[in-house]
Design a protein around this motif. Structure first.
Motif, PDB file in Angstrom:
ATOM      1  N   GLY A 229      61.257 -42.747  98.085  1.00  0.00           N
ATOM      2  CA  GLY A 229      61.722 -41.485  97.541  1.00  0.00           C
ATOM      3  C   GLY A 229      61.509 -41.381  96.047  1.00  0.00           C
ATOM      4  O   GLY A 229      61.243 -40.299  95.511  1.00  0.00           O
ATOM      5  N   HIS A 230      61.607 -42.524  95.356  1.00  0.00           N
ATOM      6  CA  HIS A 230      61.362 -42.532  93.921  1.00  0.00           C
ATOM      7  C   HIS A 230      59.884 -42.722  93.585  1.00  0.00           C
ATOM      8  O   HIS A 230      59.369 -42.099  92.656  1.00  0.00           O
ATOM      9  CB  HIS A 230      62.193 -43.643  93.253  1.00  0.00           C
ATOM     10  CG  HIS A 230      63.647 -43.330  93.189  1.00  0.00           C
ATOM     11  ND1 HIS A 230      64.536 -43.733  94.153  1.00  0.00           N
ATOM     12  CD2 HIS A 230      64.367 -42.630  92.281  1.00  0.00           C
ATOM     13  CE1 HIS A 230      65.749 -43.301  93.835  1.00  0.00           C
ATOM     14  NE2 HIS A 230      65.676 -42.628  92.704  1.00  0.00           N
ATOM     15  N   LEU A 231      59.206 -43.565  94.351  1.00  0.00           N
ATOM     16  CA  LEU A 231      57.804 -43.860  94.058  1.00  0.00           C
ATOM     17  C   LEU A 231      56.953 -42.602  94.045  1.00  0.00           C
ATOM     18  O   LEU A 231      56.093 -42.419  93.174  1.00  0.00           O
ATOM     19  CB  LEU A 231      57.266 -44.854  95.092  1.00  0.00           C
ATOM     20  CG  LEU A 231      55.794 -45.244  94.975  1.00  0.00           C
ATOM     21  CD1 LEU A 231      55.534 -45.977  93.664  1.00  0.00           C
ATOM     22  CD2 LEU A 231      55.382 -46.113  96.167  1.00  0.00           C
ATOM     23  N   TRP A 232      57.170 -41.732  95.036  1.00  0.00           N
ATOM     24  CA  TRP A 232      56.329 -40.546  95.170  1.00  0.00           C
ATOM     25  C   TRP A 232      57.056 -39.238  94.839  1.00  0.00           C
ATOM     26  O   TRP A 232      56.635 -38.167  95.244  1.00  0.00           O
ATOM     27  CB  TRP A 232      55.776 -40.473  96.593  1.00  0.00           C
ATOM     28  CG  TRP A 232      54.741 -41.514  96.874  1.00  0.00           C
ATOM     29  CD1 TRP A 232      53.684 -41.864  96.086  1.00  0.00           C
ATOM     30  CD2 TRP A 232      54.662 -42.355  98.025  1.00  0.00           C
ATOM     31  NE1 TRP A 232      52.944 -42.851  96.674  1.00  0.00           N
ATOM     32  CE2 TRP A 232      53.516 -43.181  97.865  1.00  0.00           C
ATOM     33  CE3 TRP A 232      55.436 -42.499  99.181  1.00  0.00           C
ATOM     34  CZ2 TRP A 232      53.142 -44.128  98.816  1.00  0.00           C
ATOM     35  CZ3 TRP A 232      55.062 -43.441 100.131  1.00  0.00           C
ATOM     36  CH2 TRP A 232      53.928 -44.237  99.943  1.00  0.00           C
ATOM     37  N   ALA A 233      58.130 -39.347  94.067  1.00  0.00           N
ATOM     38  CA  ALA A 233      58.927 -38.154  93.770  1.00  0.00           C
ATOM     39  C   ALA A 233      58.145 -37.086  93.027  1.00  0.00           C
ATOM     40  O   ALA A 233      58.434 -35.894  93.148  1.00  0.00           O
ATOM     41  CB  ALA A 233      60.163 -38.548  92.962  1.00  0.00           C
ATOM     42  N   ASP A 234      57.145 -37.499  92.250  1.00  0.00           N
ATOM     43  CA  ASP A 234      56.381 -36.527  91.467  1.00  0.00           C
ATOM     44  C   ASP A 234      55.037 -36.192  92.100  1.00  0.00           C
ATOM     45  O   ASP A 234      54.224 -35.496  91.500  1.00  0.00           O
ATOM     46  CB  ASP A 234      56.149 -37.060  90.048  1.00  0.00           C
ATOM     47  CG  ASP A 234      57.451 -37.192  89.276  1.00  0.00           C
ATOM     48  OD1 ASP A 234      58.333 -36.339  89.468  1.00  0.00           O
ATOM     49  OD2 ASP A 234      57.588 -38.163  88.504  1.00  0.00           O
TER      50      ASP A 234
END
Length: 213
Positions: free
Chosen positions: A184-189
Motif C-alpha cells: 500500500g505504501h510502495l505503490w501509493a503514488d
C-alpha cells in the motif's frame, strides 16, 4: 449511489505478520529474511509466494501448508491480527445502511477463521472457496454477486493497486486504495493507486468519505 463495500483481507483488515512469521519459522529462516524477500519479489511484480520458492526452489506450497496443519502450526487468526480501525469502521458502514462483505485472496481455512472472528459484516468469501483469485475478472464478478448490488454501486477496498484497484475498476466497481502495509505504501503514488476513486490512510477515512459521497 454506493450500496455495498467489499474489503480485501491481507494488509487491509488483517496484518500479514503472523502468516509470514509462521512460514519463516517452519522453513527455519529468520523472519527478517523472509520479509525482505517478500518485499523484493513483490517490488519486481512477482507473486509473493515466489519468496518461498527462492528459499526452497522445489517447495510444494499446498503440501507444506498441509504439513503445518498436521503439526499444529497451521493458519490461525484472532482479534490481535485485525488492524485497530477494522471493527469500528465495518460496524459504522453497516449502521449507515451499506452491505459490507469481505472477499480476498485467501485459503478456505482462512475463510473459516475470518468467519469465526464474528466481524460486523454480511458475508465472507475467499479465493480458495471460489476457485478463482485476484486479479482475474471472475473474482470481481463473484464479489459483485456477494455484494448484492450493481458493480457501480460497490466499492472495493484494498492495499494492492495491481491486484485490487486496477482489476476492480476494470470490472466496473468503484475503488478505494488503502495506504497500509508494504504494498500500500510502495505503490501509493503509482498510476493505479492514483486512479482509485478514493485514496485513504485508514478505514475511518473511508467511513467519512462514503458518508459524504
Amino acid at each position: 449511489m454506493i450500496r455495498a463495500v467489499a474489503f480485501d483481507v491481507g494488509e487491509t483488515l488483517i496484518s500479514d505478520d503472523r502468516g509470514w512469521g509462521a512460514w519463516a519459522d517452519w522453513l527455519g529462516v529468520s523472519r527478517h529474511t523472509l520479509s525482505a524477500l517478500v518485499g523484493a519479489v513483490v517490488a519486481q511484480g512477482r507473486d509473493n509466494a515466489d519468496a518461498l520458492r527462492l528459499l526452497c526452489p522445489e517447495i510444494d506450497i499446498e503440501a507444506e501448508r498441509a504439513a503445518m496443519e498436521r503439526a499444529g502450526r497451521g493458519e490461525y487468526l484472532d482479534d490481535s491480527d485485525l488492524y485497530p480501525d477494522v471493527r469500528p469502521a465495518l460496524a459504522a458502514l453497516r449502521e449507515s445502511g451499506l452491505r459490507v462483505v469481505v472477499a480476498g485472496n485467501q485459503t478456505r481455512r482462512a475463510g473459516e477463521l475470518l468467519r469465526s472472528l464474528d466481524l460486523p459484516v454480511d458475508a465472507v468469501a475467499t479465493s480458495g472457496e471460489w476457485g478463482v483469485a485476484k486479479p482475474a475478472p471472475e473474482f470481481f464478478i463473484r464479489t459483485v454477486e456477494l455484494a448484492g448490488a450493481e458493480a457501480g454501486e460497490v466499492v472495493y477496498v484494498g492495499d494492492h493497486p495491481q491486484n485490487d484497484v486496477r482489476p476492480a475498476r476494470a470490472a466496473g466497481l468503484r475503488t478505494a486504495h488503502l495506504r497500509r502495509g508494504p504494498l500500500g505504501h510502495l505503490w501509493a503514488d503509482g498510476a493505479d493507486a492514483q486512479a482509485a476513486d478514493w485514496r485513504i490512510g485508514g478505514l475511518a477515512e473511508l467511513v467519512d468519505v462514503l458518508r459524504l459521497d
